[in-house]
Structures are given as structure tokens and as C-alpha cells.
Design a protein around this motif. Structure first.
Motif, short mmCIF file in Angstrom:
data_model
loop_
_atom_site.label_atom_id
_atom_site.label_comp_id
_atom_site.label_asym_id
_atom_site.label_seq_id
_atom_site.Cartn_x
_atom_site.Cartn_y
_atom_site.Cartn_z
N ALA A 1 7.31 17.83 0.88
CA ALA A 1 7.29 19.02 0.05
C ALA A 1 7.04 18.56 -1.38
CB ALA A 1 8.62 19.75 0.14
N ALA A 2 6.72 19.52 -2.24
CA ALA A 2 6.52 19.21 -3.66
C ALA A 2 7.85 19.43 -4.40
CB ALA A 2 5.46 20.13 -4.24
N THR B 1 3.55 34.42 -6.00
CA THR B 1 2.74 35.35 -5.21
C THR B 1 2.02 34.62 -4.10
OG1 THR B 1 1.07 37.09 -5.34
CG2 THR B 1 0.67 35.12 -6.67
N THR B 2 1.63 35.33 -3.06
CA THR B 2 0.94 34.69 -1.96
C THR B 2 -0.09 35.64 -1.37
OG1 THR B 2 1.25 33.48 0.11
CG2 THR B 2 2.71 35.32 -0.27
N PHE C 1 -0.24 26.28 -3.98
CA PHE C 1 -0.16 25.58 -2.69
C PHE C 1 -1.19 26.21 -1.77
CE2 PHE C 1 3.69 24.94 -4.94
CZ PHE C 1 4.14 23.69 -4.56
N SER D 1 -2.96 26.40 1.93
CA SER D 1 -2.95 26.11 3.36
C SER D 1 -4.22 26.67 3.99
CB SER D 1 -1.72 26.73 4.03
OG SER D 1 -0.56 26.08 3.56
N VAL D 2 -4.78 25.88 4.91
CA VAL D 2 -6.03 26.29 5.54
C VAL D 2 -6.01 26.07 7.04
CG1 VAL D 2 -7.53 25.91 3.54
CG2 VAL D 2 -7.00 23.99 5.04
N GLY E 1 0.34 21.17 -3.41
CA GLY E 1 0.64 20.93 -2.00
C GLY E 1 -0.15 21.88 -1.14
N GLY E 2 0.13 21.81 0.17
CA GLY E 2 -0.57 22.69 1.10
C GLY E 2 -0.41 22.20 2.51
N ASP E 3 -1.24 22.73 3.38
CA ASP E 3 -1.18 22.37 4.79
C ASP E 3 -2.58 22.51 5.35
OD1 ASP E 3 -0.17 21.72 7.30
OD2 ASP E 3 0.36 23.78 7.78
N VAL F 1 -7.49 30.98 4.78
CA VAL F 1 -6.96 30.27 3.60
C VAL F 1 -5.78 31.06 3.07
CG1 VAL F 1 -7.46 29.37 1.30
CG2 VAL F 1 -9.29 29.47 3.02
N SER F 2 -4.64 30.42 2.98
CA SER F 2 -3.45 31.09 2.49
C SER F 2 -2.92 30.32 1.29
CB SER F 2 -2.39 31.14 3.60
OG SER F 2 -1.26 31.86 3.17
N THR G 1 -0.25 30.15 -2.08
CA THR G 1 0.91 30.62 -2.83
C THR G 1 0.79 30.07 -4.24
OG1 THR G 1 2.29 30.61 -0.84
CG2 THR G 1 3.44 30.63 -2.95
N MET H 1 2.22 30.06 -8.37
CA MET H 1 3.39 30.27 -9.21
C MET H 1 3.02 30.30 -10.67
SD MET H 1 4.80 27.84 -6.77
CE MET H 1 6.45 27.59 -6.19
#
Lengths: 306, 306
Positions: free
Chosen positions: B29-30, B43-44, B86, B88-89, B120-122, B132-133, B135, B137
Motif C-alpha cells: 500500500a502507499a 473521489t473515485t 491511484f 487500477s486497470v 499506487g494502483g493495481d 480503468v478505475s 481514486t 485525493m
């Protein structure tokens, strides 16, 4: 499936708002209030139908639960206390609304169990498979965040629980080791920690790579999970334990070489086992009585079910 | 497509780490460090191929750019200064690695422009379409977060830029109104604000619903974007401007009823137009010279391209 705005209204009703969340679901974004200087841990995981679970083969509650649980496991691996999570979904248009609600039910139940506020998200529908992407946040304790990079030569390597066979079903029902991580941190210094998602060997390699050290693992001592068929050979069982992944157990190093039994068995459901030592010399080795020292490659699991 | 770990290594190389990000890509994690008490906006948004963009019909850079831009637009709507994101894909296995890199390039370029750390991400691959998601800040300024719920009777309603016709291509190239939001906040009190994603009318309704107030909009004054065909009737053009969505302009209310021209035109590329007033009586009305007062329903766009 329910209309997007109906679903948001339902989630909003269910979601509590408590510190650090000041403004939760319902605005353009959430507001988190940190009244004191803080170190915040943030992790994100995206789970997809056919890769991380199979819709229709598992109860929707367990699917929703897993999507949050893997994030809490990442927070545990940092030694963080979870606080809030943001849940984004791509929902197949053909899914019955009741099953989607059951999925969210499983997710919210786990959130409550670990006192996590669902503070926002994004609900979408489409013609593709189900995708759930969650970002979770937590606070570090006074001990600070536990990184992958902190392992030192001479450290002992421990693992919680047992490994292997998770895809039999445990990958949907595991309990993220949040409580154990906080408890361990309180008992003695943790130098490095990771949660086992890619597989024992692959995740051990992550620690070693980031820390610039090596390790020797005692093959006979690695705890093999009862989910691995007992009629397999010892070697097959060990290979499965080292490579299967999705165990979501904690693998950690500490300078304390002999944890007292009171520590090893403090959580009866989650025993702790010393499985090896960190070496100054890079390289990862598996020691067994039968064949001595052999390289332990990354093995591991490449994010695809079965 | 590139191997997951290769891609993470590339992203890690590209991603800078600066405050508030203390630990970025590469651990479980970050870690974000908030050295002072702070209000953090989170927000996401999840974007999917075939819904929010069409892979193959737009340059990959613009697709990556949009995925971050919609999140920055949400932060702008809260009056927040973006800090970290962050990513994520879910990447289709069939996508060429080079195109995936171009997508990330577009995303990173926008992040740099707005001084956002990709923390960060996934990364995942699968046989489904691209998802693509993100988040994102940000920090609020000393003026605090601007919510949807703050509109008061007597407020004037303003909008930045112009609305409608975004799906002609602007939805991929728009500039999130981050600078404008910070500047506006600094000039005068903002009571309520939202970014126009669902559509002018739908998003105005969100403000009215959350604030428990009504509004009268002057139909002739609503700025109609040049992307709407000029040979349409005035009524068709207005309906498009009010309902198309994906404008990512700011719709806000303030007690200041007559912004000086110096404010209205401070950003030549982003004029500001007063389009109506907030009323104590609930209900949303459109006033036009031709037909007087008529109800302005939510209209709006239901998160599906074309």
C-alpha cells in the motif's frame, strides 16, 4: 438490476459516517478529516469476474466480501488500522438487483466487522462482466508502517496460519489478518511484512528484492493447509503451499528469533510459525532434510483462477 | 501486452514521490504523510470501454487522460487541490503493450500538468474489455470543501464555459476546472458546486435536492457550446446544452449576484455566465421569452456513450 441512483440511495442509507469520514456518499467526493498529523495508508485492488471469482458459482455475499477483504489484507500487511473504503463497480445489466444487493450486503457486513466506513464509490452498468474496484484507507499505529523493504540479515521469518489450497474456496472466506497485524506490532518489532496473495515464494521474493537480502526457508516447517489433499506426496503438498497464493496470510520478519509459545499461539485460529531466516547473501533457498539446499524460485500465481 | 510486473516496474520508474506521498508504488500500500491537521477530499471513478470511451476509435493517450481528468473534475467541484491518485486497470490480454503504454502516457502527462502523484494502483489482465478505475485525493483550501448542499435562496447560479455536444470529442480532451475552482473560491464565497457530468439539468437537480431549494434558469442565457450543430433550432440546441452531459464544467451558486466583468472573463478560455437564481420554493424552472416558465426536469445522461 436497480437503477444507478436507486442503488446509490440504498448504499447511502446503509453507509455510516464517522471519523475520519466527515462527508460520505452523496457529493462529488468524500471529505476525510484528519484532526492531527497522521500517516495514512492507501491501497487499491480491482477484482474481476472470471479472474478473482466466478459469479454464479459462489454466493454473491462472498464475492462482495472478498473484494473488500483483499484490500483489508493489504492494510494489515502495512500494520495499518482500516478506516474507510471507496467501492466502484461495473455491474452487468443482466444481473438481478437482488443478487447485487446481496453482494453489497456481504461487503458491508465485513466493513462493519472491521469498523470500515464505506465513504464513496462509483456505480456503473454495462454489458461486460462484473468488476469491483475498491480503495481502502487506514492509519498507521505509533509503530509506523511496516514495509517490504525492512528485512535485515539475521531476522527470523514467520508466517501466520497455513498456506496452499485456497482456491478450494478459502480465497472467498478468509479473514484478513488485521487484528493479528496490530497485535504482532504491539508485541515486538516487525522489520518487513507482506500478505501472501501471489504465493508464499513469490511474496517472499518481493520482500527479499525490496530489502536487498536473501533467505533460507525450512521446507519441512512451512505450514501446509489442510485444504491441500492429504493423499498428495509431501513434495507436492509443499509445492502447493509455496506457490498456490491467495492465502492472505502474513509473512513477516523480525529480529526476535524465538517467539515464546504464548505469542505463537495467542490467536488459536491463527498460529504463527517460524519458517526461516534472512541472510545477507542474496538468493532464496529451500532447505529440506532429503535434498539439502535447493533454490526456491518465485513460483507463484499469475492472477488467474483455476 | 506487457507482463504485469514489467508494467508495474515501468510505472514505478515514471511515478514521482513527493508530499504528501511518502511511500508510493511498490509496497502492499502507499503511505501519505499529513504533517498538519487536514481535510482530505477523496473521489473515485470507474471508466469502461464502450461506455465512457471506445478503444480503437480514440488515441490511447486521450483515453488514459480522460480517466484521470474526470476524477480531477470531481476534486475541482469540491474546491480541492489535487495531490495524489491511484490507478487500477483491467487490461484486455489482446491489447498491444505499446498502446497500453500510450494510455498510461496520457494519464501521467495530465497528472504532471496538475502536480498529481500517481501513488499506487493495481494492474490486471483479462479477457474482458478495458476498465480503468481511479481514486484521486486532494486537499481543501482555507475556504473549506464546497458541497452540493450549500445553495441558499437568493444565490445566483453560474456556470463555467459552455455546455452540450461533448460527445463529439470534447469529453476526451476537456481540461478539468481545477484552477478555475481554486481561483473562484479565492474571489468570493461559493455556497454549492458540482461538475457537470450527468448533464446541466441533472446536476443542477443534484444541488437543489441536496440543498432543499429550487431554481429558475434563464433559457436564453445558458451558454450553448459551439460543438452543437449551428443549424439546429434554438430549442434543440438548448435541450442539448441542458441534457448532453460530460461537459465537466462547474455549476455553482454564490450570494454574489453581479460578478464584475473582471471575474467573468478572468480566464479567457473559461468564461463564467450567470444562468439563474436559487429560490426558497422547491422546483426547477426554465424561463424563456417565448414560453415563460416551464418545468426543467432532470433530463440527463445515463452513463452510456452514444
Amino acid at each position: 438490476m436497480p437503477d444507478e441512483f436507486d442503488l446509490i440511495a440504498q448504499l447511502r442509507q446503509r453507509a455510516e459516517t464517522r471519523a475520519p469520514v466527515e462527508i460520505g456518499i452523496g457529493d462529488d467526493a468524500a471529505v476525510l478529516h484528519h484532526p492531527h498529523p497522521t500517516r495514512e495508508v492507501v491501497t487499491t485492488d480491482m477484482l474481476m469476474d472470471g479472474v478473482d471469482f466466478r459469479w454464479g458459482e459462489a454466493p454473491p455475499e462472498l464475492i462482495g466480501r472478498k473484494c473488500l477483504a483483499v484490500n483489508l489484507s493489504d492494510l494489515a500487511a502495512m500494520g495499518a488500522r482500516p478506516t474507510a473504503a471507496f467501492v466502484s463497480v461495473a455491474l452487468p445489466r443482466t444481473f438481478p438487483g437482488q443478487q447485487i444487493e446481496r453482494m453489497f450486503q456481504g461487503l458491508f457486513d465485513l466493513a462493519e466487522e472491521f469498523e470500515v466506513v464505506i465513504a464513496g464509490g462509483d456505480t456503473n452498468s454495462w454489458d461486460g462482466p462484473l468488476v469491483v474496484s475498491i480503495t481502502a484507507m487506514g492509519d498507521v499505529t505509533e509503530h509506523g508502517a511496516v514495509l517490504r523493504s525492512g528485512a535485515r540479515p539475521g531476522d527470523s521469518i514467520y508466517v501466520t496460519g497455513a498456506c496452499g489450497g485456497s482456491l478450494q474456496g478459502r480465497h472467498l472466506t478468509f479473514t484478513p489478518r488485521v487484528r493479528e497485524a496490530l497485535w504482532l506490532q504491539h508485541q515486538f518489532p516487525l522489520h518487513a511484512m507482506i500478505d501472501i496473495s501471489d504465493g508464499f515464494a513469490a511474496d517472499l521474493h518481493h520482500i527479499l528484492d525490496e530489502s536487498g537480502v536473501g533467505a533460507i526457508i525450512s521446507g519441512e516447517i512451512v505450514p501446509v493447509h489442510a485444504d491441500i489433499p492429504s493423499d498428495w506426496s509431501a513434495e507436492q503438498r509443499l509445492t502447493a503451499a509455496l506457490s498456490d497464493g491467495e492465502d492472505f496470510e502474513l509473512l513477516f520478519t523480525t529480529p526476535v528469533s524465538d517467539l515464546p509459545n504464548s505469542c505463537l499461539n495467542a490467536h488459536p485460529q491463527t498460529p504463527i510459525t517460524k519458517v526461516g531466516v534472512v541472510t545477507a547473501e542474496p538468493g532464496c533457498w529451500l532447505r529440506s532434510e532429503s535434498s539439502g539446499l535447493a533454490p526456491l524460485p518465485k513460483l507463484g500465481w499469475k492472477h488467474a483462477l483455476g
